[in-house]
Design an enzyme around this catalytic site. Structure first.
Site, PDB file in Angstrom:
ATOM      1  N   CYS B  77      48.402 -30.642 -17.980  1.00  6.86           N
ATOM      2  CA  CYS B  77      49.049 -30.359 -19.266  1.00  6.86           C
ATOM      3  C   CYS B  77      48.273 -30.996 -20.426  1.00  6.86           C
ATOM      4  O   CYS B  77      47.165 -30.593 -20.718  1.00  6.86           O
ATOM      5  CB  CYS B  77      50.514 -30.778 -19.236  1.00  6.86           C
ATOM      6  SG  CYS B  77      51.468 -30.037 -20.589  1.00  6.86           S
ATOM      7  N   HIS B 175      52.449 -27.194 -14.969  1.00  8.72           N
ATOM      8  CA  HIS B 175      52.904 -28.386 -14.252  1.00  8.72           C
ATOM      9  C   HIS B 175      53.038 -28.080 -12.765  1.00  8.72           C
ATOM     10  O   HIS B 175      54.058 -27.520 -12.350  1.00  8.72           O
ATOM     11  CB  HIS B 175      54.254 -28.841 -14.815  1.00  8.72           C
ATOM     12  CG  HIS B 175      54.131 -29.448 -16.169  1.00  8.72           C
ATOM     13  ND1 HIS B 175      53.853 -30.779 -16.368  1.00  8.72           N
ATOM     14  CD2 HIS B 175      54.198 -28.892 -17.402  1.00  8.72           C
ATOM     15  CE1 HIS B 175      53.761 -31.025 -17.657  1.00  8.72           C
ATOM     16  NE2 HIS B 175      53.970 -29.898 -18.313  1.00  8.72           N
ATOM     17  N   GLU B 177      53.693 -30.070 -10.452  1.00 11.62           N
ATOM     18  CA  GLU B 177      54.798 -30.874  -9.903  1.00 11.62           C
ATOM     19  C   GLU B 177      56.156 -30.232 -10.177  1.00 11.62           C
ATOM     20  O   GLU B 177      57.169 -30.677  -9.659  1.00 11.62           O
ATOM     21  CB  GLU B 177      54.733 -32.298 -10.477  1.00 11.62           C
ATOM     22  CG  GLU B 177      55.183 -32.482 -11.918  1.00 11.62           C
ATOM     23  CD  GLU B 177      54.163 -32.092 -12.982  1.00 11.62           C
ATOM     24  OE1 GLU B 177      53.152 -31.434 -12.647  1.00 11.62           O
ATOM     25  OE2 GLU B 177      54.389 -32.427 -14.164  1.00 11.62           O
TER      26      GLU B 177
END
Lengths: 252, 195
Positions: B77, B175, B177
């Site tokens: 990011c 992202h 995650e």
């Protein structure tokens, strides 16, 4: 292409999903972590967990729950309910929430939006607005709809975005619980008014209601609770329905 | 395997930490140069504002440390944006690892670009076992322009570089995650890279 988001919402009391809801095909009906995981597997794009308890002790229970959710769910989730100050938000974000929603506290003290956006970034500040149509226009309500204010909905939303809100969660009290469809006009007006994404909430009853709120209401995301919890609509079927109506959705 | 996650003043790294734990990695969260240098792999996450993040990194000389690393590095990011030449966000000079610039999306559609979008034109080992058109989760208002280093492209308003690679430096605008199983696979691919 960016897809429209489908967001199931879970109400939490004392660390459990609210009782009285008949969950389909889930053994541990009361466990928010288990339920959230099921929704994520079914293709929910995000999850929202609202703490509907009020006391301080219960709120720390909620923070512990947020930690468990973060450890078990690998899609974004938003938490809210009873947030009063920056410390409440810090605790929830530290616990692993991606975004928080703030409602009454922002109306009572609009400066909290600036403070939250400045400290944590706009991307995690979701401004929740409960509104109701009056003869004179749409008005903002607080305290879960119990307290009316003189704030006009559009001007309030505009102010919150100027202050740093990164997303708007708009609930129409006229539509909430009716299953007659989302509030298309006010959602469209808000979506055209502000540059940030708008989540429509309240009134979902059929798959076609989602088509309407995305196409006519220009919503970026749609949130619903009971139709998902009671299994009246399941998320994979909803997504296929939307895809067939040419609405961009993520099909797992 | 020792994986260092660089700790600095840019946002919540909790979810990156959790995602690594799910892959059996106990990461070292650190801003200590020695620990970063000694790690087998380094993750450079970040959510926040470019100029204040760069200022913080420069004050601690972490910018020159990161550019000097020889082991695989993964920016996420804001991490990706800071590894480019320049960001329009407060006109910030960045680390110049990737020869491209980061621009604010024009207000033709909602900004930030928030939600699930597809990655296409995938290249390299980072996207092993990931199909072209897979969905990942984005939240950002600035994006890197297409360039020679791009290894994934996403379209929002216009096509931009969703992932970049140059030598040992990798970066993702989305992202991983928060991108479900797809994101988990991409992180696993990074962990599996030969140092």
């Amino acid at each position: 292409m960016l897809t429209k988001r489908i967001i199931p919402c879970l109400d939490i009391k004392d660390g459990q999903t609210v009782k009285g809801v008949k969950f389909i095909n889930i053994r541990q009906a009361g466990d928010p972590v288990e339920l959230g995981r099921k929704y994520a597997e079914a293709g929910a794009d995000e999850l929202t967990f609202l703490d509907i308890t009020a006391t301080i002790e219960q709120r720390s229970t909620f923070a512990e729950l947020v930690e468990k959710i973060a450890q078990n769910i690998n899609i974004p989730f938003t938490v809210g309910g009873g947030i009063k100050n920056v410390d409440d938000v810090a605790r929830l974000l530290d616990a692993g929430a991606d975004k928080i929603t703030i409602n009454s506290a922002a109306v009572r003290n609009p400066g909290i939006i600036d403070a939250l956006a400045g400290r944590f970034g706009s991307q995690c500040v979701v401004l929740a607005v409960d509104c109701k149509q009056h003869a004179s226009g749409s008005r903002v309500y607080l305290d879960g709809g119990r307290t009316q204010t003189e704030r006009e909905t559009q001007s309030w939303v505009k102010e919150t975005v100027d202050r740093g809100a990164g997303e708007i969660l708009l609930t129409s009290m006229d539509h909430d619980g009716t299953k007659n469809g989302f509030a298309i006009e006010i959602t469209r007006a808000i979506s055209e008014l502000v540059s940030v994404p708008v989540i429509a909430s309240g009134g979902a009853g059929t798959c076609q209601h989602f088509v309407d709120i995305f196409k006519k209401g220009k919503a970026d995301a749609a949130l619903a609770a009971s139709i998902f919890h009671f299994g009246e609509i399941n998320i994979p079927d909803l997504k296929i329905y939307l895809k067939n109506k040419n609405i961009p959705v993520r099909i797992k | 395997m020792r994986i260092a996650v660089i700790k600095y003043n840019a946002g919540n790294i909790r979810s990156v930490h959790i995602a690594l734990e799910h892959l059996g990695i106990d990461p070292i969260i650190t801003d200590n140069p020695t620990e970063i240098l000694q790690a087998d792999k380094v993750i450079f996450p970040g959510v926040g504002e470019a100029s204040s993040a760069m200022k913080y990194l420069k004050e601690r000389k972490l910018d020159t440390l990161i550019t000097s690393l020889k082991q695989p590095v993964l920016g996420i990011c804001l991490g990706l944006q800071l590894m480019c030449n320049f960001s329009e966000e407060a006109n910030t000079s960045c680390m110049q690892i990737f020869d491209t610039q980061v621009k604010l999306f024009p207000p033709e559609q909602k900004v930030p670009h928030m939600g699930w979008n597809t990655i296409t034109e995938l290249k390299g080992l980072l996207f092993k076992n990931i199909s072209d058109g897979a969905y990942v989760y984005f939240v950002h208002s600035f994006a890197a322009e297409l360039c020679n280093a791009q290894i994934a492209v996403t379209n929002y308003i216009y096509p931009f570089a969703a992932a970049l690679q140059k030598n040992n430096f990798f970066a993702l605008q989305f992202h991983p995650e928060k991108s479900g199983q797809i994101g988990e696979q991409i992180l696993k691919n990074f962990i599996d890279l030969k140092g």
